[in-house]
Design a protein around this motif. Structure first.
Motif, PDB file in Angstrom:
ATOM      1  N   LEU A  19       0.851  -1.186   0.000  1.00 44.60           N
ATOM      2  CA  LEU A  19       0.000   0.000   0.000  1.00 44.60           C
ATOM      3  C   LEU A  19       0.887   1.238   0.000  1.00 44.60           C
ATOM      4  CD1 LEU A  19      -2.986   1.080   0.273  1.00 44.60           C
ATOM      5  CD2 LEU A  19      -2.497   1.283   2.713  1.00 44.60           C
ATOM      6  N   LEU A  20       0.629   2.135  -0.936  1.00 49.85           N
ATOM      7  CA  LEU A  20       1.434   3.347  -1.079  1.00 49.85           C
ATOM      8  C   LEU A  20       0.772   4.495  -0.322  1.00 49.85           C
ATOM      9  CD1 LEU A  20       2.129   2.939  -4.890  1.00 49.85           C
ATOM     10  CD2 LEU A  20       3.600   2.245  -2.985  1.00 49.85           C
ATOM     11  N   ALA A  21       1.483   5.015   0.678  1.00 47.06           N
ATOM     12  CA  ALA A  21       0.938   6.089   1.516  1.00 47.06           C
ATOM     13  C   ALA A  21       2.008   7.142   1.789  1.00 47.06           C
ATOM     14  CB  ALA A  21       0.399   5.522   2.822  1.00 47.06           C
ATOM     15  N   ALA A  22       2.820   7.424   0.773  1.00 54.43           N
ATOM     16  CA  ALA A  22       3.952   8.339   0.960  1.00 54.43           C
ATOM     17  C   ALA A  22       3.694   9.737   0.424  1.00 54.43           C
ATOM     18  CB  ALA A  22       5.211   7.760   0.292  1.00 54.43           C
ATOM     19  N   ILE A  60       2.789  -4.537   3.507  1.00 56.03           N
ATOM     20  CA  ILE A  60       3.738  -3.426   3.620  1.00 56.03           C
ATOM     21  C   ILE A  60       3.029  -2.117   3.292  1.00 56.03           C
ATOM     22  CG2 ILE A  60       5.766  -2.345   2.537  1.00 56.03           C
ATOM     23  CD1 ILE A  60       6.925  -5.132   2.168  1.00 56.03           C
ATOM     24  N   VAL A  61       3.246  -1.104   4.133  1.00 51.71           N
ATOM     25  CA  VAL A  61       2.797   0.250   3.837  1.00 51.71           C
ATOM     26  C   VAL A  61       4.036   1.133   3.716  1.00 51.71           C
ATOM     27  CG1 VAL A  61       1.547   2.280   4.663  1.00 51.71           C
ATOM     28  CG2 VAL A  61       0.553  -0.002   4.971  1.00 51.71           C
ATOM     29  N   VAL A  62       4.173   1.803   2.576  1.00 49.68           N
ATOM     30  CA  VAL A  62       5.287   2.724   2.376  1.00 49.68           C
ATOM     31  C   VAL A  62       4.835   4.125   2.764  1.00 49.68           C
ATOM     32  CG1 VAL A  62       6.960   3.693   0.747  1.00 49.68           C
ATOM     33  CG2 VAL A  62       6.212   1.322   0.491  1.00 49.68           C
ATOM     34  N   THR A  63       5.541   4.706   3.736  1.00 49.65           N
ATOM     35  CA  THR A  63       5.258   6.070   4.167  1.00 49.65           C
ATOM     36  C   THR A  63       6.343   7.009   3.644  1.00 49.65           C
ATOM     37  OG1 THR A  63       6.480   5.835   6.254  1.00 49.65           O
ATOM     38  CG2 THR A  63       4.149   5.216   6.262  1.00 49.65           C
ATOM     39  N   GLY A  64       6.097   8.302   3.754  1.00 51.17           N
ATOM     40  CA  GLY A  64       7.063   9.289   3.280  1.00 51.17           C
ATOM     41  C   GLY A  64       6.745  10.635   3.881  1.00 51.17           C
ATOM     42  N   PHE A  65       6.077  11.502   3.097  1.00 49.09           N
ATOM     43  CA  PHE A  65       5.504  12.708   3.681  1.00 49.09           C
ATOM     44  C   PHE A  65       4.513  12.269   4.768  1.00 49.09           C
ATOM     45  CE2 PHE A  65       6.497  14.211  -0.690  1.00 49.09           C
ATOM     46  CZ  PHE A  65       7.277  15.327  -0.378  1.00 49.09           C
ATOM     47  N   HIS A  66       4.452  13.012   5.842  1.00 46.86           N
ATOM     48  CA  HIS A  66       3.519  12.713   6.951  1.00 46.86           C
ATOM     49  C   HIS A  66       3.811  11.365   7.605  1.00 46.86           C
ATOM     50  CE1 HIS A  66       1.276  16.005   5.152  1.00 46.86           C
ATOM     51  NE2 HIS A  66       1.105  15.310   4.061  1.00 46.86           N
ATOM     52  N   ALA A  67       5.063  10.874   7.497  1.00 51.17           N
ATOM     53  CA  ALA A  67       5.376   9.542   8.039  1.00 51.17           C
ATOM     54  C   ALA A  67       5.016   9.434   9.518  1.00 51.17           C
ATOM     55  CB  ALA A  67       6.857   9.234   7.830  1.00 51.17           C
ATOM     56  N   GLY A  68       5.285  10.481  10.292  1.00 51.52           N
ATOM     57  CA  GLY A  68       5.047  10.416  11.734  1.00 51.52           C
ATOM     58  C   GLY A  68       3.607  10.142  12.097  1.00 51.52           C
ATOM     59  N   VAL A  69       2.682  10.910  11.528  1.00 43.18           N
ATOM     60  CA  VAL A  69       1.275  10.743  11.900  1.00 43.18           C
ATOM     61  C   VAL A  69       0.692   9.458  11.318  1.00 43.18           C
ATOM     62  CG1 VAL A  69       0.749  13.168  12.336  1.00 43.18           C
ATOM     63  CG2 VAL A  69       0.590  12.291   9.994  1.00 43.18           C
ATOM     64  N   ILE A  70       1.145   9.070  10.127  1.00 43.59           N
ATOM     65  CA  ILE A  70       0.640   7.826   9.543  1.00 43.59           C
ATOM     66  C   ILE A  70       1.148   6.622  10.333  1.00 43.59           C
ATOM     67  CG2 ILE A  70       0.727   6.317   7.512  1.00 43.59           C
ATOM     68  CD1 ILE A  70       0.627   8.837   5.775  1.00 43.59           C
ATOM     69  N   LYS A  86       3.650  -3.877   8.070  1.00 44.82           N
ATOM     70  CA  LYS A  86       5.079  -3.605   8.211  1.00 44.82           C
ATOM     71  C   LYS A  86       5.348  -2.265   7.529  1.00 44.82           C
ATOM     72  CE  LYS A  86       8.285  -5.852   5.775  1.00 44.82           C
ATOM     73  NZ  LYS A  86       9.153  -6.973   5.348  1.00 44.82           N
ATOM     74  N   VAL A  87       5.938  -1.340   8.264  1.00 44.00           N
ATOM     75  CA  VAL A  87       6.178   0.004   7.735  1.00 44.00           C
ATOM     76  C   VAL A  87       7.544   0.087   7.064  1.00 44.00           C
ATOM     77  CG1 VAL A  87       6.468   2.439   8.322  1.00 44.00           C
ATOM     78  CG2 VAL A  87       4.733   1.073   9.495  1.00 44.00           C
ATOM     79  N   ILE A  88       7.560   0.649   5.865  1.00 42.80           N
ATOM     80  CA  ILE A  88       8.799   0.990   5.175  1.00 42.80           C
ATOM     81  C   ILE A  88       8.730   2.485   4.870  1.00 42.80           C
ATOM     82  CG2 ILE A  88      10.250   0.617   3.155  1.00 42.80           C
ATOM     83  CD1 ILE A  88      10.113  -1.822   4.989  1.00 42.80           C
ATOM     84  N   GLN A  89       9.695   3.236   5.353  1.00 42.91           N
ATOM     85  CA  GLN A  89       9.671   4.686   5.147  1.00 42.91           C
ATOM     86  C   GLN A  89      10.574   5.084   3.986  1.00 42.91           C
ATOM     87  OE1 GLN A  89      10.914   8.653   7.663  1.00 42.91           O
ATOM     88  NE2 GLN A  89       9.764   7.068   8.764  1.00 42.91           N
ATOM     89  N   ASN A  90       9.997   5.790   3.041  1.00 43.84           N
ATOM     90  CA  ASN A  90      10.748   6.316   1.899  1.00 43.84           C
ATOM     91  C   ASN A  90      11.486   7.577   2.368  1.00 43.84           C
ATOM     92  OD1 ASN A  90      11.718   7.381  -0.482  1.00 43.84           O
ATOM     93  ND2 ASN A  90       9.798   7.203  -1.597  1.00 43.84           N
ATOM     94  N   PRO A  91      12.808   7.563   2.372  1.00 39.22           N
ATOM     95  CA  PRO A  91      13.539   8.728   2.867  1.00 39.22           C
ATOM     96  C   PRO A  91      13.515   9.916   1.913  1.00 39.22           C
ATOM     97  CG  PRO A  91      15.069   7.092   2.024  1.00 39.22           C
ATOM     98  CD  PRO A  91      13.708   6.468   1.973  1.00 39.22           C
ATOM     99  N   GLY A 104       9.163  -0.409  -1.910  1.00 36.77           N
ATOM    100  CA  GLY A 104       8.249  -1.417  -1.382  1.00 36.77           C
ATOM    101  C   GLY A 104       8.518  -2.792  -1.940  1.00 36.77           C
ATOM    102  N   LEU A 105       8.766  -2.878  -3.245  1.00 39.27           N
ATOM    103  CA  LEU A 105       9.053  -4.169  -3.872  1.00 39.27           C
ATOM    104  C   LEU A 105      10.340  -4.771  -3.313  1.00 39.27           C
ATOM    105  CD1 LEU A 105       8.238  -3.492  -7.648  1.00 39.27           C
ATOM    106  CD2 LEU A 105       6.738  -4.408  -5.880  1.00 39.27           C
ATOM    107  N   GLU A 106      11.351  -3.930  -3.134  1.00 38.86           N
ATOM    108  CA  GLU A 106      12.632  -4.416  -2.617  1.00 38.86           C
ATOM    109  C   GLU A 106      12.523  -4.853  -1.164  1.00 38.86           C
ATOM    110  OE1 GLU A 106      15.207  -1.115  -3.378  1.00 38.86           O
ATOM    111  OE2 GLU A 106      15.526  -1.650  -5.487  1.00 38.86           O
ATOM    112  N   SER A 107      11.463  -4.445  -0.478  1.00 44.00           N
ATOM    113  CA  SER A 107      11.292  -4.776   0.942  1.00 44.00           C
ATOM    114  C   SER A 107      10.519  -6.065   1.166  1.00 44.00           C
ATOM    115  CB  SER A 107      10.573  -3.624   1.655  1.00 44.00           C
ATOM    116  OG  SER A 107      11.293  -2.410   1.517  1.00 44.00           O
TER     117      SER A 107
END
Length: 216
Positions: A19-22, A60-70, A86-91, A104-107
């Motif tokens: 799931l893309l949530a970045a 897997i959920v990929v976060t990015g912008f707003h990572a903290g609140v998500i 499982k959270v993966i954060q896009n830096p 996400g795919l690599e994770s």
């Protein structure tokens, strides 16, 4: 078949979910789309609940912008999920959605037969839509590795990829799902549907009103 889970055949497929949530949600005043609320729950919570009946091997959920609140919301809902996130954060989410997809795919670590790549701003996507994609995969023609929902000529989401397709994407540095589909149209099965849920997303304040969503 019940309304709360997959068909008997589809339940034999090992499903992984990405799931893309970045995104920044810039047209919503920089509000995270995953945290928009419908019927008292966040879109993230609703989607997470909907896929539980499919017993995903990995979610897997990929976060990015707003990572903290998500990620704070993920902590709240994970306790109630049999198959937690499982959270993966896009830096570097400013690099765009493709960077989140690749990360996400690599994770992915667990075994799966099919991967559902979903967006966090589709308020009408739930059990019915995931089941529709899985059944289409089971009934696909030889050589088709991707199920792409299409409604009146419009590409929809989520999209379902076979393990073989994901392996081929990962074998090519920098390759992502959309580019792979465009490069290998022969491997894509267009799932023609009249279900508008596949093409409904939230981009503007007008969309929030249309879907009866709230910011808090």
């Amino acid at each position: 078949m019940t309304s709360s889970g997959p068909s008997n055949q589809a339940s034999h497929l090992r499903l992984a979910v990405l799931l893309l949530a970045a995104g920044e949600g810039s047209r919503l005043g920089a509000h995270p789309k995953a945290l928009l609320r419908k019927d008292g729950q966040t879109l993230l919570g609703l989607f997470s609940g909907a896929i539980q009946g499919f017993a995903p091997t990995e979610y897997i959920v990929v976060t990015g912008f707003h990572a903290g609140v998500i990620e704070s919301e993920i902590e709240k809902i994970n306790g109630s999920l049999a198959h937690p996130i499982k959270v993966i954060q896009n830096p570097a989410p400013e690099r765009g959605q493709a960077s989140s997809v690749r990360l996400g795919l690599e994770s992915l670590k667990e075994e799966f037969d099919v991967l559902l790549v979903a967006l966090s701003d589709q308020p009408e996507v739930g059990v019915r839509e995931v089941r529709e994609l899985l059944v289409a995969f089971l009934n696909r023609e030889t050589g088709k590795e991707i199920i792409l929902p299409m409604m009146e000529g419009r590409r929809g989401n989520p999209v379902l990829f076979s393990r073989k397709a994901i392996a081929e994407i990962l074998a090519t540095p920098g390759m992502v799902c959309r580019k792979y589909m465009d490069t290998h149209p022969d491997k894509v099965r267009a799932m023609l549907t009249s279900n508008q849920a596949f093409v409904m997303d939230v981009d503007t304040p007008e969309d929030i009103q249309q879907h009866k969503l709230s910011l808090t």
